[in-house]
Design a protein around this motif. Structure first.
Motif, short mmCIF file in Angstrom:
data_model
loop_
_atom_site.label_atom_id
_atom_site.label_comp_id
_atom_site.label_asym_id
_atom_site.label_seq_id
_atom_site.Cartn_x
_atom_site.Cartn_y
_atom_site.Cartn_z
N UNK A 1 1.05 9.61 57.38
CA UNK A 1 0.83 10.28 56.11
C UNK A 1 -0.66 10.44 55.88
N UNK A 2 -0.99 11.36 54.97
CA UNK A 2 -2.34 11.51 54.45
C UNK A 2 -2.22 11.55 52.95
N UNK A 3 -2.84 10.61 52.29
CA UNK A 3 -2.79 10.52 50.83
C UNK A 3 -4.21 10.62 50.30
N UNK A 4 -4.45 11.66 49.50
CA UNK A 4 -5.75 11.83 48.86
C UNK A 4 -5.51 11.97 47.37
N UNK A 5 -6.07 11.06 46.62
CA UNK A 5 -5.94 11.07 45.17
C UNK A 5 -7.23 11.67 44.60
N UNK A 6 -7.06 12.73 43.82
CA UNK A 6 -8.21 13.39 43.19
C UNK A 6 -8.47 12.77 41.83
N UNK A 7 -9.74 12.53 41.55
CA UNK A 7 -10.13 11.92 40.28
C UNK A 7 -11.59 12.25 40.02
N UNK A 8 -12.14 11.77 38.91
CA UNK A 8 -13.57 11.82 38.65
C UNK A 8 -14.10 10.40 38.71
N UNK B 1 -3.22 3.82 58.84
CA UNK B 1 -2.85 4.54 57.62
C UNK B 1 -3.39 3.89 56.35
N UNK B 2 -3.98 4.70 55.50
CA UNK B 2 -4.48 4.28 54.20
C UNK B 2 -4.74 5.53 53.37
N UNK B 3 -4.99 5.36 52.10
CA UNK B 3 -5.24 6.48 51.23
C UNK B 3 -6.72 6.68 50.95
N UNK B 4 -7.02 7.75 50.23
CA UNK B 4 -8.40 8.06 49.87
C UNK B 4 -8.49 8.50 48.43
N UNK B 5 -9.61 8.18 47.81
CA UNK B 5 -9.96 8.67 46.49
C UNK B 5 -11.03 9.73 46.69
N UNK B 6 -10.79 10.92 46.16
CA UNK B 6 -11.73 12.03 46.29
C UNK B 6 -12.21 12.44 44.91
#
Length: 123
Positions: free
Chosen positions: A106-113, A71-76
């Motif tokens: 869990x699935x964590x995806x953080x949206x950013x630029x 488990x870990x998150x992602x930056x998209x």
């Protein structure tokens, strides 16, 4: 482990990116011209079910595959579609404390630029 499955896993481990099934197939075909698209898709599904890899559902575009199943998150990046791993140390424990039970997955995806897209938009 079959030769095809070993090749797919090796390609994923060598890539710094979270590749799509078609990207994996294209690279696998360069090393094993006889490999079929169905073989790649079937092996990705089996590897996901065995928790050797993780499938990431993408908001706009094909799913991508992650060589890290822990488990870990992602930056998209909403601008260019770049996808990066991000550690979320402590977040799961805080959530567990707040809800009073164990978080199983869990699935964590953080949206950013990303910086490049921010710079491009600033011009």
């Amino acid at each position: 482990m079959t030769r095809q499955r070993r090749l797919i896993l090796d390609l994923m481990r060598q890539s710094p990116r979270h590749m799509t099934a078609d990207e994996i197939f294209a690279q696998a075909r360069q090393q094993m011209p006889s490999i079929a698209r169905g073989t790649v898709y079937r092996n990705l599904k089996l590897m996901e079910q065995a928790r050797e890899i993780a499938r990431l559902e993408m908001p706009q575009g094909p799913d991508r595959y992650d060589k890290t199943s822990a488990p870990h998150g992602h930056l998209y990046c909403d601008g260019c579609g770049d996808l990066q791993d991000i550690p979320v140390v402590g977040l799961v424990k805080e959530i567990e404390n707040a809800i009073g039970t164990e978080v199983r997955s869990y699935q964590l995806t953080i949206h950013y630029l990303c910086p490049a897209c921010r710079a491009k938009n600033a011009q």
